[in-house]
Design a protein around this motif. Structure first.
Motif, mmCIF file in Angstrom:
data_model
loop_
_atom_site.group_PDB
_atom_site.id
_atom_site.type_symbol
_atom_site.label_atom_id
_atom_site.label_comp_id
_atom_site.label_asym_id
_atom_site.label_seq_id
_atom_site.Cartn_x
_atom_site.Cartn_y
_atom_site.Cartn_z
ATOM 1 N N THR A 22 0.420 -3.795 8.843
ATOM 2 C CA THR A 22 -0.649 -4.417 8.070
ATOM 3 C C THR A 22 -1.942 -3.650 8.298
ATOM 4 O O THR A 22 -2.293 -3.366 9.446
ATOM 5 C CB THR A 22 -0.833 -5.889 8.493
ATOM 6 O OG1 THR A 22 0.404 -6.575 8.316
ATOM 7 C CG2 THR A 22 -1.914 -6.569 7.671
ATOM 8 N N THR A 65 -1.415 -4.819 2.710
ATOM 9 C CA THR A 65 -2.758 -5.350 2.921
ATOM 10 C C THR A 65 -2.770 -6.787 2.415
ATOM 11 O O THR A 65 -2.385 -7.041 1.270
ATOM 12 C CB THR A 65 -3.808 -4.517 2.146
ATOM 13 O OG1 THR A 65 -3.802 -3.190 2.668
ATOM 14 C CG2 THR A 65 -5.197 -5.102 2.290
ATOM 15 N N LEU A 124 -6.164 -3.607 7.069
ATOM 16 C CA LEU A 124 -7.200 -4.441 6.455
ATOM 17 C C LEU A 124 -8.244 -3.635 5.700
ATOM 18 O O LEU A 124 -9.091 -4.211 5.013
ATOM 19 C CB LEU A 124 -7.881 -5.296 7.527
ATOM 20 C CG LEU A 124 -6.964 -6.228 8.316
ATOM 21 C CD1 LEU A 124 -7.758 -6.965 9.393
ATOM 22 C CD2 LEU A 124 -6.257 -7.207 7.407
ATOM 23 N N TRP A 128 -8.191 -5.696 0.324
ATOM 24 C CA TRP A 128 -7.493 -5.944 -0.942
ATOM 25 C C TRP A 128 -8.505 -6.401 -1.986
ATOM 26 O O TRP A 128 -9.490 -7.084 -1.692
ATOM 27 C CB TRP A 128 -6.439 -7.023 -0.724
ATOM 28 C CG TRP A 128 -5.690 -7.425 -1.953
ATOM 29 C CD1 TRP A 128 -4.592 -6.815 -2.475
ATOM 30 C CD2 TRP A 128 -5.973 -8.533 -2.816
ATOM 31 N NE1 TRP A 128 -4.183 -7.474 -3.616
ATOM 32 C CE2 TRP A 128 -5.012 -8.526 -3.842
ATOM 33 C CE3 TRP A 128 -6.951 -9.524 -2.821
ATOM 34 C CZ2 TRP A 128 -4.990 -9.483 -4.853
ATOM 35 C CZ3 TRP A 128 -6.945 -10.464 -3.829
ATOM 36 C CH2 TRP A 128 -5.969 -10.438 -4.830
ATOM 37 N N ARG A 181 0.826 -1.214 0.000
ATOM 38 C CA ARG A 181 0.000 0.000 0.000
ATOM 39 C C ARG A 181 0.855 1.257 0.000
ATOM 40 O O ARG A 181 0.535 2.234 -0.651
ATOM 41 C CB ARG A 181 -0.901 0.003 1.237
ATOM 42 C CG ARG A 181 -1.884 -1.149 1.294
ATOM 43 C CD ARG A 181 -3.020 -0.990 0.310
ATOM 44 N NE ARG A 181 -3.797 0.191 0.561
ATOM 45 C CZ ARG A 181 -4.721 0.308 1.495
ATOM 46 N NH1 ARG A 181 -5.002 -0.708 2.277
ATOM 47 N NH2 ARG A 181 -5.370 1.430 1.641
#
Length: 151
Positions: A74, A42, A76, A80, A28
């Motif tokens: 990470t 992600t 969420l 994705w 990202r």
């Protein structure tokens, strides 16, 4: 000069070795401030078992490139999407015998065979060699193949 972003995007995916994490579109952001590198990724789905390996591979690649202060985060959301797979990634998947998903979610009941291009295929199992793939067979050339799950 190779940038931190170049290094991160070139890290191979541990489950789909034919593509990089850059090809899959899971990178990202890569922010650099002096010697500090912050990477945001992600997962392809929230329960992806490869995320620990991906984080470790990113940190290792950056250390090998001379970066020492590294954080890998990470996120969420947004989730994705297969639309994030690059054109190069789609080509590499097909060359490796893995059917890449279409650009948009559709209600097709089949996948095109990555070997012969036929749409006359059948899903053998919703579960393939990894959790993010399903197992298919082409009725035209009789070859089995993995396909990246779309939903």
């Amino acid at each position: 000069m190779v940038t931190a972003a170049d290094v991160v995007r070139a890290v191979p995916d541990p489950e789909l070795r034919a593509v990089t994490i850059g090809d899959l579109g899971i990178v990202r952001a890569v922010d650099t401030d002096g010697s500090r590198v912050s990477v945001t990724i992600t997962p392809t789905y929230s329960g992806c078992p490869a995320m620990d390996a991906i984080r470790a591979d990113i940190a290792s690649a950056l250390r090998e490139a001379g970066f020492s202060d590294i954080s890998v985060n990470t996120v969420l959301s947004p989730a994705w999407s297969t639309d994030w797979i690059t054109d190069a990634g789609r080509s590499k998947l097909a060359e490796a015998g893995i059917a890449p998903p279409g650009r948009t979610v559709s209600l097709t009941l089949t996948m095109r065979c990555p070997r012969c291009g036929s749409a006359d295929t059948e899903e053998l199992s919703r579960f393939g060699s990894t959790a993010c793939k399903s197992l298919w067979r082409c009725r035209s050339c009789s070859e089995p193949f993995d396909a990246v799950k779309t939903l």
